[in-house]
Design an enzyme around this catalytic site. Structure first.
Site, mmCIF file in Angstrom:
data_model
loop_
_atom_site.group_PDB
_atom_site.id
_atom_site.type_symbol
_atom_site.label_atom_id
_atom_site.label_comp_id
_atom_site.label_asym_id
_atom_site.label_seq_id
_atom_site.Cartn_x
_atom_site.Cartn_y
_atom_site.Cartn_z
ATOM 1 N N HIS A 99 0.857 -1.054 0.057
ATOM 2 C CA HIS A 99 -0.028 -0.044 0.008
ATOM 3 C C HIS A 99 0.839 1.133 -0.045
ATOM 4 C CE1 HIS A 99 -2.385 -2.908 2.508
ATOM 5 N NE2 HIS A 99 -3.252 -2.369 2.181
ATOM 6 N N ASP A 102 2.318 2.061 3.541
ATOM 7 C CA ASP A 102 3.361 1.100 4.098
ATOM 8 C C ASP A 102 4.868 1.553 3.503
ATOM 9 O OD1 ASP A 102 1.367 -0.475 4.384
ATOM 10 O OD2 ASP A 102 1.673 -1.689 2.330
#
Ligand code: XLS
Ligand code: NI
Ligand code: NI
Length: 431
Positions: A99, A102
């Protein structure tokens, strides 16, 4: 090289007899099964978030992990990327997934966040070249920030919808730039906490329109990957719109997207929805929307999405059996959307968890292949439906079938479903 994994060897296949915890006992990437190497059947991916961004918290306690890359600067993000690619290399994992949240720290504005995403994905490029590790899928985190507390696409505030749409655009761009093979949408907070403040019809329309925009944008930029929806019934919301595979299919039909979007099925989410993993895979295959899997395991007692590494070989074998029946993973893969237990503090724990999970999948794949090659289940299934061969009953109507039943004095004789025999058959391979 960073220090983080120093002293830990590269994982290799050593067969079943050795005693090396850091070796594969089943995962032999080059072993050819049904005409292709294990590596290409399984298409393993490491999930960036659980392995590198999760601090080890649970609902009653915070961070237990101390990682040198925890922090909110781009230097931290680069160190995290260095360590991540070192781990992919140690494991010989061919893919990863991420993502936006992240991989880069969240800045003060949308523009800053997008620039940071661009910068860190540029940093990934040469590492991917050098290691040969590819991107299975990218996705946007549309659930952690407080702006999404009432949903992203389904938010009552149109500005949040716009912010989410813009964020998805940046994540699709990043995924395309890195040659990602899929793009995933998991509707983290697309659901409701209480019906008392929720307009279901309106929220469905918003979610449907967002997905149409994603597909339109995919075609506009020429993204060759597959768009995937990841069903989940609840948690963090009380009810999510992408409840399970069958629900997602009807949603796709409603918005004319059933030929454009497939599903990424997660074991833990299947369990939360009251299904088995293999049920969800078989259901998706029967509807022509099977795409990819998030491989983990749910605790069967806790009722939470516990995201544990898989360790039940016979169970995983049934999942791969359905995947093989569906024609394999296609552009999808086996993404370990799984996290360590919060007491597993050490770098070695990250490696051992993945080695074990890869081995469980490899052992399960071998069982599934043996069952496919034997053909026993399919033969028995075909026998069970043999009466339909040459039957035209589906083309008739109620009155015609009434006439038929009356004319021949039909009185169908019940037949055994042979469930125990079939379970015994599976255990010949899985036992
Ligand atoms: C959470 C989901 C998430 C998706 C990606 O339950 O499984 O990890 O896979 O957003
Ligand atoms: Ni998932
Ligand atoms: Ni999950």
């Amino acid at each position: 090289m960073t220090e983080f994994f120093s002293g830990l060897p590269k994982a290799r296949f050593e067969g079943r007899t050795g005693d090396n915890d850091f070796a594969f006992r089943h995962y032999d990437p080059d072993l050819v099964l049904m005409g292709k190497p294990m590596r290409d059947h399984l298409r393993f991916a490491v999930a960036y978030w659980h392995s590198f961004a999760w601090p080890g918290g649970d609902p009653f306690g915070g961070q237990t992990f101390e990682r040198p890359w925890f922090g909110d600067t781009m230097d931290h993000a680069r160190l995290k990327a260095d360590v991540a690619f070192e781990m992919f290399d140690i494991l010989g994992a061919p893919y990863f997934c991420f993502h936006d949240a992240d991989v880069r720290p969240e800045g003060g504005s949308f523009a800053e966040d997008s620039a940071r995403l661009d910068e860190i994905t540029d940093y990934f490029g040469p590492k991917m070249e050098e290691t040969g590790v590819k991107l299975l899928w990218g996705t946007a985190n549309l659930f952690s920030n407080r702006r999404y507390m009432a949903g992203a696409a389904t938010n009552p505030d149109p500005d949040v919808f716009a912010y989410a749409a813009a964020t998805i655009k940046t994540c699709m761009d990043a995924t395309m730039k890195l040659g990602g093979e899929n793009y995933v949408l998991w509707g983290g907070r697309e659901g409701y906490e209480t019906l008392l403040n929720t307009d279901l019809a309106r929220e469905r329309q918003q979610a449907g329109r967002m997905l149409q925009m994603v597909v339109e944008y995919k075609h506009r930029i020429g993204f060759q990957g597959t768009i995937l929806i990841e069903p989940k019934p609840q948690e963090p919301t009380k009810h999510q719109y992408d409840y399970d595979v069958a629900t997602v299919y009807s949603f796709l039909r409603e918005f004319g997207l059933e030929d454009e979007v497939k599903v990424n099925i997660e074991q833990g989410h299947a369990i939360l929805a009251g299904h088995s993993f293999e049920h969800e895979i078989a259901m998706a295959a029967s509807m022509g929307i099977f795409g990819s899997i998030d491989m983990n395991r749910n605790d069967y007692q806790s009722g939470w999405d516990t995201d544990q590494f898989p360790n039940n070989i016979p169970e995983v074998a049934l999942a791969y059996y359905e995947i093989l029946r569906a024609g394999g993973l296609g552009t999808g893969g086996t993404n370990f959307d799984a996290k360590l237990r919060r007491q597993s503090l050490e770098p070695a724990d990250l490696i051992l968890a993945h080695i074990g999970a890869m081995d469980v999948c490899a052992a399960a794949l071998k069982i599934a292949v043996a069952m496919i090659e034997d053909g026993g289940l399919e033969k028995r299934r075909a026998q069970r439906y043999a009466g339909w061969d040459g039957s035209d009953f589906l083309e008739r109507d109620l009155a015609a079938l009434y006439d038929h039943v009356m004319a021949v004095g039909l009185n169908p004789a019940p037949r055994s479903g042979r469930q125990e025999a079939l379970e015994n058959y599976v255990n010949r391979f899985a036992g």
